[in-house]
Design a protein around this motif. Structure first.
Motif: not given
Ligand SMILES: [Fe+2]
Length: 280
Positions: A116, A118, A132, A240
């Motif tokens: 997916h 984010d 991130r 990811h």
């Molecule tokens: Fe994620």
């Protein structure tokens, strides 16, 4: 950073104090369906997602201090490391992920083991990038990821077709937003602050996880992040999934797409090109 890439540090540039590390490795959460992880909100200096039934007040206070220190140390590292971006990001939540990721029982939209990109259901980014910074603090276990083709390629698997091409604001949503702003309710009505960009990114996140054919046929590269390593990635751009691993720390930054070296590779630019209109 290259668009679509992961910046990997074999040894984290933001080591934890030994006592903080020992404390975190001693934590175990129960009730995994309720909380994916423990979140620290730096703007409010607030901790959430903690299993209060099994934590003593002293434990809670220590966890709070550890997360506060961690968040500040990653922020200070990135201020130097990504000097060209400085002042053009917002420090978002930090998280501690104490659960083993392999075999977790979660509803489909919250599963980490499905590929997916984010999107945050309650925190619209309005086109800002989701950067991130992760740290695998497990002493011996790798954190096992799979990554897919970059956003610019994957988005065309879904739109147009499975998802509608993103559309700019309709007069109705514009009116709702201006009413919310003029009455001072904007901060109390988060869904009115979502832009067409946020709507599309949330739909894409869900569509990827729901699509079994996509999950089984898409490009997948396996990555094992060794104990003690860190990595940085734009997670709204790099599809990811987390297949296994336990005990990770993470700090999120929301970065102004205009601060990019290649702003045209930001999802907001790609989607606005597809829509032929502004989306945030
Ligand atoms: Fe994620």
């Amino acid at each position: 950073m290259q668009p679509g890439g992961i910046l990997f540090f074999p040894q984290t540039p933001v080591p934890l104090p030994a006592a903080d590390l020992q404390f975190l490795l001693g934590q175990q959460q129960t009730g995994s369906r309720l909380h994916k992880n423990i979140a620290y909100k730096p703007d409010r200096d607030q901790l959430s997602g903690v299993d209060k039934k099994s934590a003593t007040p002293a434990d809670l206070e220590q966890l709070h201090s550890v997360m506060r220190r961690y968040s500040a140390s990653v922020d200070s590292f990135l201020a130097g490391f990504l000097a060209p971006y400085q002042m053009r990001w917002r420090l978002d939540y930090a998280s501690f992920r104490p659960l083993e990721e392999e075999g977790r029982d979660l509803p489909v939209h919250r599963r980490n083991d499905l590929l997916h990109t984010d999107a945050f259901p309650t925190r619209p980014t309005r086109g800002w990038r989701i950067l991130r910074f992760f740290h695998n603090i497990h002493p011996t276990r790798t954190r096992d990821w799979v990554v897919g083709d970059p956003f610019a390629k994957v988005v065309h698997v879904f739109a147009p077709g499975k998802l509608a091409t993103p559309k700019p604001d309709t007069p109705v949503t514009r009116t709702a937003k201006s009413v919310a702003q003029s009455t001072g309710l904007a901060g109390l009505v988060p869904q009115w602050k979502r832009t067409p960009y946020d709507e599309f990114m949330m739909q894409l996140h869900n569509a990827m996880k729901e699509d079994a054919a996509f999950q089984s046929s898409c490009a997948r590269e396996q990555i094992e992040f060794v104990p003690g390593s860190s990595w940085m990635v734009y997670t709204e751009t790099v599809p990811h999934a987390v297949l296994g691993g336990q005990y990770a720390l993470e700090q999120t930054f929301l970065v102004d797409p205009a601060a990019m070296v290649t702003p045209e590779s930001a999802p907001i630019s790609i989607l606005e090109k597809m829509a032929g209109a502004r989306l945030a």
